[in-house]
Design a protein around this motif. Structure first.
Motif, PDB file in Angstrom:
ATOM      1  N   VAL A  74       0.826  -1.206   0.000  1.00  0.00           N
ATOM      2  CA  VAL A  74       0.000   0.000   0.000  1.00  0.00           C
ATOM      3  C   VAL A  74       0.866   1.264   0.000  1.00  0.00           C
ATOM      4  N   ALA A  82      -8.843   4.844  -0.752  1.00  0.00           N
ATOM      5  CA  ALA A  82      -8.892   3.434  -0.368  1.00  0.00           C
ATOM      6  C   ALA A  82     -10.330   3.113   0.024  1.00  0.00           C
ATOM      7  N   VAL A  97      -3.713   1.049   6.252  1.00  0.00           N
ATOM      8  CA  VAL A  97      -3.857   2.122   5.260  1.00  0.00           C
ATOM      9  C   VAL A  97      -3.590   3.472   5.915  1.00  0.00           C
ATOM     10  N   ARG A 106     -10.241   7.564   2.998  1.00  0.00           N
ATOM     11  CA  ARG A 106     -10.723   6.241   3.401  1.00  0.00           C
ATOM     12  C   ARG A 106     -12.244   6.187   3.295  1.00  0.00           C
TER      13      ARG A 106
END
Length: 411
Positions: A74, A82, A97, A106
């Motif tokens: 990542v 993401a 993440v 996110r």
């Protein structure tokens, strides 16, 4: 340079077997239309029904749970967005993440509120009348809501779920975005749909791995179908669905017009040939792909209040909603026999699609939301104090638990 999206999937999507697979395909198509370069990653195994990513121009990666290789992956990918498919995936990979791609927006895709579905199923099985308190006090609700707070944006498919998250749990609307199924409505006209006289039989569709669908087939077999056959002795019903369990396959009974067929390769063709769809769902959450598919193919449906929940606003349903099996069967027969009633229901379905599920409108709104959030995501995160708190606690606990598991596995 293209923006990059990383999708971490709970499973490899199967659009031909599940509504969740259709939902994921629609999200991927939306991001492709926004110009994103997409990487789809999952710890799951593929099946024969898995979506063909190569054909879509999407890179696919197999990832490991509780393994440092994801951190390197990542960090090198450095996605702009993401997307976690279901809250369980955010629990597993969200902290990684956040730590190794901190500038990635996110996004949580709920599919439906899993805790709502689970608490309703438990109430149905144990037979106390379901109350929202069952959901609010369910352990899974705590996990799911924590995941919502840790993300910058959560996609909610149902208006009802948007409502209870805000009114019952006081979740800020800034963290939520209502995005139902996105349907191309440009060709959705009566003139392009098979007419009443060209259709025959009742139909029911549902993936056999989904408990509400299996329960609905039992209700059809034992409660509704005998009532319908009493009024329409020559009528037939066709049950379709991937992964149907043995108990459903054993219900196949051509003598009584109850046909269990299993997976349908072409759902649209099945629905366009049918006159009425039956969906006696007694528990569940989200919105139901089968009912939307019925609208798309001009097939009126009879369902329950749970089935239609969060789908129609103030508009008329494309058929009938009933929780009483006598009434359910009676209105199904009326729809099947009365051409005027049937046509009116079909038109109501077309109106519902155009009002709430227009792909062009929904994609545009979603794209604008993402753009605005990406421009101001630091200020957005500053305002989300509970999210920061939960992210800190997660890093302090889940991170070290995952590292412990990784070391244990290595040994």
């Amino acid at each position: 340079m293209s923006n990059k999206l990383l999708v971490i999937g709970y499973v490899w999507p199967e659009p031909t077997t599940t509504a969740a697979g259709c939902r994921m395909q629609q999200l991927l198509e939306a991001f492709l239309s926004f110009g994103y370069q997409i990487t789809f990653a999952s710890t799951a195994s593929k099946t024969e029904y898995s979506l063909d990513f190569e054909q879509m121009g999407i890179q696919e990666v197999s990832i490991k749970l509780n393994h440092a290789s994801f951190d390197e992956f990542v960090q090198e990918l450095s996605p702009d967005v993401a997307l976690f498919d279901r809250f369980m995936v955010e629990e597993q990979f969200g902290w990684r993440v956040a730590e190794f791609a901190p500038n990635a927006l996110r996004v949580l895709n709920t599919e439906d509120l899993h805790a709502l579905r689970k608490s309703r199923e438990e109430a149905h099985r144990e037979e106390p009348a379901f109350r929202l308190d069952h959901w609010k006090n369910h352990p899974m609700t705590l996990r799911e809501v924590a995941s919502i707070y840790r993300c910058d944006l959560t996609l909610i498919i149902s208006t009802y779920e948007m409502e209870i998250l805000q009114q019952e749990l006081n979740i800020p609307v800034e963290l939520l975005f209502h995005l139902p199924f996105m349907v191309d409505v440009s060709d959705n006209t009566k003139e392009k749909l098979p007419p009443f006289d060209a259709r025959n039989g009742f139909v029911s569709i549902g993936n056999g791995k989904h408990a509400p669908n299996v329960d609905a087939v039992k209700v059809l077999k034992h409660e509704i179908w005998p009532r319908i056959r009493k009024q329409l002795p020559e009528s037939e019903i066709y049950i379709y669905g991937a992964y149907l369990p043995q108990q459903v396959n054993e219900m196949h009974s051509p003598k009584t017009g109850f046909h269990v067929h299993g997976w349908a390769e072409n759902v649209d063709a099945v629905l366009r040939n049918a006159k009425v769809l039956l969906a006696p769902l007694q528990f569940g959450a989200g919105i139901k792909g089968k009912l939307l598919d019925a609208m798309r193919t001009g097939t009126p449906s009879v369902t329950t209040n749970i089935g239609a929940e969060g789908m129609q606003g103030d508009l008329r349903w494309n058929g009938t909603i009933s929780d009483d099996w006598n009434s359910f069967a009676g209105t199904a027969v009326e729809l099947y026999q009365n051409q005027t009633t049937w046509h009116n229901a079909q038109q109501d379905g077309i109106e519902l699609l155009q009002t709430f599920y227009n792909k062009e409108v929904l994609q545009s709104e979603f794209g604008e939301k993402l753009l605005a959030l990406r421009k101001a995501f630091k200020a957005h995160r500053e305002q989300n104090f509970i999210g920061k708190l939960l992210q800190h606690q997660t890093l302090a606990s889940t991170k070290y638990m995952a590292k412990w598991i990784a070391e244990k596995n290595r040994g």
